[in-house]
Design a protein around this motif. Structure first.
Motif: not given
Length: 190
Positions: A34, A36, A57-58, A60-61, A63, A85, A91
């Motif tokens: 996964k 970012t 923030e998106v 920093k995730q 996937w 994903t 998303y």
């Protein structure tokens, strides 16, 4: 995929990424299944700056990103994107970048050519030079992007000229096209 995230007239780059082997860290600890999202802002002269960390923030995730589709989903002049994903949801990411830059979206309708104008080549000229786009929905794994052609105009409130080479071979030219609009352009029948 290249797109205009801030409409400054320079194509930026967004990447949805992730390794295809779910346990890759066991063999190669430096790699990750996964990852970012990556957003690179074009600052001109072939140089890009990573603005991912400052873009919300998106970014920093982590996937296992597989597909990426672009399009102005809410018709506000900023290109949004959808990321699929592996073993997870899709998303929808709405672009809310604050900018005073102008934009132009062209929605081509073929008559002699195919109805979606797939394959049409567009050249938009502003005070900073020319931008090109080939109408297509392709771009990422199992994803289909908006067929409309989006251009960032920067500080210009209009495009000096728009030239379209339709798949039929017909050439069309428009001058002084007002920005900040979605303009439907029909292929001439002659």
């Amino acid at each position: 995929m290249f797109f205009y995230y801030n409409n400054d007239g320079l194509k930026d780059l967004i990447v949805a990424q992730g390794h295809d082997i779910d346990n890759i860290e066991l063999t190669y600890p430096q790699l990750r299944y996964k990852e970012t999202l990556l957003l690179l802002r074009n600052i001109g002269h072939g140089k890009f700056v990573d603005v991912s960390a400052a873009s919300g923030e998106v970014f920093k995730q982590a996937w296992a990103g597989r597909g990426l589709a672009l399009g102005d989903l809410d018709n506000d002049g900023l290109e949004d994107f959808v990321v699929t994903t592996n073993d997870g949801p899709a998303y929808v990411i709405r672009n809310q970048t604050p900018t005073a830059n102008h934009w132009l979206t062209l929605d081509l309708v073929g008559h002699k050519s195919n109805r979606d104008a797939i394959g049409a080549e567009i050249k938009v000229t502003t005070s900073k030079g020319a931008q090109w786009w080939t109408v297509s929905t392709a771009g990422s794994y199992l994803s289909s992007s908006d067929k409309r052609a989006h251009f960032g105009l920067g500080a210009d409130d209009r495009a000096r000229s728009v030239e379209i080479l339709w798949p039929s071979g017909i050439r069309q030219q428009l001058g002084g096209v007002k920005g900040d609009q979605i303009l439907k352009v029909d292929e001439p029948t002659k």
